[in-house]
Scaffold this active site. Structure first.
Site, mmCIF file in Angstrom:
data_model
loop_
_atom_site.group_PDB
_atom_site.id
_atom_site.type_symbol
_atom_site.label_atom_id
_atom_site.label_comp_id
_atom_site.label_asym_id
_atom_site.label_seq_id
_atom_site.Cartn_x
_atom_site.Cartn_y
_atom_site.Cartn_z
ATOM 1 N N PHE A 300 32.997 3.808 24.679
ATOM 2 C CA PHE A 300 32.415 4.691 23.974
ATOM 3 C C PHE A 300 30.751 4.507 24.244
ATOM 4 C CE2 PHE A 300 29.351 5.835 20.647
ATOM 5 C CZ PHE A 300 30.089 7.212 19.812
ATOM 6 N N GLU A 301 30.080 5.608 24.578
ATOM 7 C CA GLU A 301 28.638 5.736 24.566
ATOM 8 C C GLU A 301 28.147 7.023 24.331
ATOM 9 O OE1 GLU A 301 27.625 4.541 28.654
ATOM 10 O OE2 GLU A 301 26.965 2.791 28.135
#
Ligand SMILES: Nc1nc2c(ncn2[C@@H]2O[C@H](COP(=O)(O)OP(=O)(O)O)[C@@H](O)[C@H]2O)c(=O)[nH]1
Ligand SMILES: *[C@@H]1O[C@H](CO)[C@@H](O)[C@H](O)[C@H]1NC(C)=O
Ligand SMILES: [Mg+2]
Length: 414
Positions: A300-301
Site C-alpha cells: 500500500f502506498e
C-alpha cells in the site's frame, strides 16, 4: 349553449396541448444542475440526463474553499457517500497503479472491487496496469469492466526487468542457491528480484505513469475494510504530502544485510540530498550508524511521482543499483522507498492514513477508536490491528513526530 360548449371544449384541448408542449420541452432539454438531496449526485446512467458537476478540470487551479471536502461526520456532505454518482469537487492528477501477471486476474478482481466499493466508484480515478509480459484479453476485459475510471495496460521495457550488465551472474546464482537452502522467503526467485528492482526504480518512469503526478499502489488480493469518504489524493496535494502508508514493520535482515552500508555510502557521496528535519530517527536508533529495519509496507502506498522522478531519488536508486544488492541480496522496494522517504523528505511530508483500513496477508491495519470505525462502517476486527503490536514500527512513527497515539491503543498491544 352549443356555441359555448364548443368553445369550452376548444379551451380544454388547447390547455392540454399547451401543457404537453411545456412538459416535453422541460423534460427533454433539461441541462442544468440538479437540486440535490444533501449535496449528493444521482446516478447519471439511471437518470438519463447530463449532470453539470461544476468542477474544475484536472490541473486547473481551484480554491479549496469552493469545494469543501468533508473529513469527519460533522462536516457537511459526509453522507454524499450514500449516493452512487460522482463525488463533487476537483480531481487530482492521479492514478491507481498495479503490477501484475495475467495469472493474478482473480486476485486482482478482488482488490479492484474493494477499492471501487469503498472509494473509487464515486471518484473514478484511472488505473494503470503494468506487466513484464503483455496482458491478455481476459485480464483487460474483466479489469476494465470493474474499474470506474479509465484503464491503461503497459508492458515493461526489457531493460527495466533484467540484470544490469555489471551484475556477476555466477555470484547472483550462488546467492539464490544459498538463500534457498536457508529457506529465506522468495530467496531463490529471479522474478521476485526483478519485481523489487522495478518497483524501486522504474514503475514511476513507465510511459503510462508519466501522465500523472500521484499514484496509489494496489496489489492483488488486498482488502479495504472502511469507507473512504474523502479523496486521499486531494489530501496529499493540499497538505503537501509526498508519501503515505498504513502499515509499517521490521524487515527480515537476511534480505538486506548491506543495504544500510550502501545507503551510508550514498549519504557520503550526496550530502546535498539529505534533507533537514527528516525522519532518520524512524530508521535508526543510533543517529544513522545502523539501520533498525523499520520500513513502510509498500504494497500500500499513496505517493508523489514527481518526488520519485526527482534527481535525489534517482541518484539514490542508481547508487543502490550499482552496488548490486537487488541481486546479490534480495533488497525489497519497501525498505528502499522507506529509507529514501526517511532521509530525503521532511517529516511533515510523510503521512499515516489511520482512517484507511487495509489488509494484505498477513497484516491488518484497522483504525484505532470505536467511533471512527462505526462512522466509517468498518468491518475489520480491532483485535487484528497491527499498529501497536511489537513487530510494528508505527508507534515509533508517532513518537518521532510527537503525535499523540489514538485513544485505546494500549489495549491493542498484544
Ligand atoms: N508482472 C509481474 N508481476 C509480478 C511478478 N512477481 C510479482 N508481481 C507483482 O508484484 C507485486 C508483489 O508481488 P507479491 O507476489 O504480491 O509479493 P509479496 O506481496 O511480497 O508476497 C504484486 O502486485 C504482484 O502481482 C512477476 O513476475 N511479473
Ligand atoms: C498530469 O501530470 C503530468 C506529469 O506531470 C503532466 O504531463 C500532465 O499534463 C498533467 N495532466 C493534467 C491534466 O494536468
Ligand atoms: Mg503481495
Amino acid at each position: 349553449m352549443a356555441a359555448g360548449g364548443t368553445r369550452y371544449l376548444r379551451f380544454i384541448l388547447f390547455a392540454v396541448f399547451a401543457f404537453l408542449v411545456v412538459y416535453l420541452i422541460t423534460q427533454s432539454t433539461y441541462n442544468g444542475t440538479y437540486d440535490l438531496p444533501n449535496g449528493g449526485v444521482p446516478n447519471p446512467s439511471s437518470s438519463g440526463s447530463k449532470i453539470n458537476l461544476n468542477r474544475p478540470a484536472v490541473g486547473e487551479s481551484y480554491n479549496p474553499a469552493d469545494y469543501p471536502m468533508p473529513m469527519t461526520p460533522s462536516d457537511e456532505g459526509w453522507n454524499d457517500i450514500l449516493f452512487n454518482g460522482p463525488a463533487p469537487g476537483p480531481r487530482m492528477n492521479a492514478t491507481f497503479v498495479t503490477l501484475a501477471r495475467n495469472s493474478d486476474l482473480w486476485d486482482m478482481a478482488n482488490s479492484i472491487r474493494e477499492v471501487e466499493d469503498r472509494f473509487n466508484r464515486r471518484y473514478n480515478y484511472d488505473w494503470v496496469f503494468l506487466n513484464d509480459k503483455p496482458f491478455d484479453a481476459a485480464f483487460k476485459k474483466l479489469t476494465t469492466s470493474l474499474v470506474s475510471g479509465k484503464t491503461y495496460y503497459g508492458e515493461i521495457p526489457k531493460e527495466h526487468w533484467s540484470f544490469p550488465e555489471w551484475i556477476d551472474q555466477d555470484k547472483a546464482a550462488k546467492v539464490r542457491q544459498d538463500m534457498k537452502e536457508r529457506k529465506i522467503i522468495y530467496g531463490d526467485s529471479v522474478s521476485y528480484r526483478h519485481m523489487c528492482r522495478f518497483e524501486s526504480g522504474f514503475f514511476f518512469r513507465h510511459p503510462l505513469m508519466l501522465n500523472y503526478e500521484y499514484y496509489w499502489r494496489v496489489e492483488p488480493n488486498v482488502k479495504f475494510y472502511c469507507d473512504i469518504h474523502y479523496d486521499p489524493f486531494r489530501y496529499m496535494v493540499e497538505n503537501k504530502k509526498k508519501y503515505a502508508f498504513v502499515l509499517s514493520l521490521y524487515e527480515y535482515i537476511e534480505t538486506i544485510p548491506t543495504l544500510w552500508e550502501s545507503t551510508k555510502k550514498f549519504i557520503k557521496n550526496h550530502p546535498e540530498h539529505i534533507v533537514e528535519g527528516n525522519s532518520l530517527d524512524f530508521l535508526s536508533d543510533d543517529g544513522g550508524e545502523t539501520y533498525n529495519r523499520c520500513h513502510f509496507w509498500s504494497n500500500f502506498e499513496v505517493g508523489s511521482l514527481s518526488w520519485l522522478r526527482s534527481r535525489q531519488y534517482l541518484d539514490y536508486f542508481e547508487s543502490l543499483d550499482q552496488d548490486g544488492g537487488f541481486f546479490y541480496e534480495r533488497w525489497g522496494d519497501a525498505p528502499v522507498h522507506s529509507i529514501a522517504a526517511g532521509l530525503m523528505l521532511k517529516k511533515e511530508e510523510i503521512h499515516f492514513f489511520n482512517d484507511i483500513s487495509y489488509w494484505h496477508v498477513p497484516f491488518t491495519h484497522c483504525p484505532t477508536g470505536e467511533k471512527l470505525r462505526l462512522d466509517l462502517k468498518c468491518n475489520c476486527n480491532p483485535k487484528d490491528n497491527f499498529d501497536w503490536k511489537g513487530y510494528s514500527c508505527t508507534s515509533r512513527y508517532y513518537d518521532i513526530n510527537g503525535m499523540e497515539k489514538p485513544e485505546g491503543y494500549e489495549n491493542q498491544q498484544d
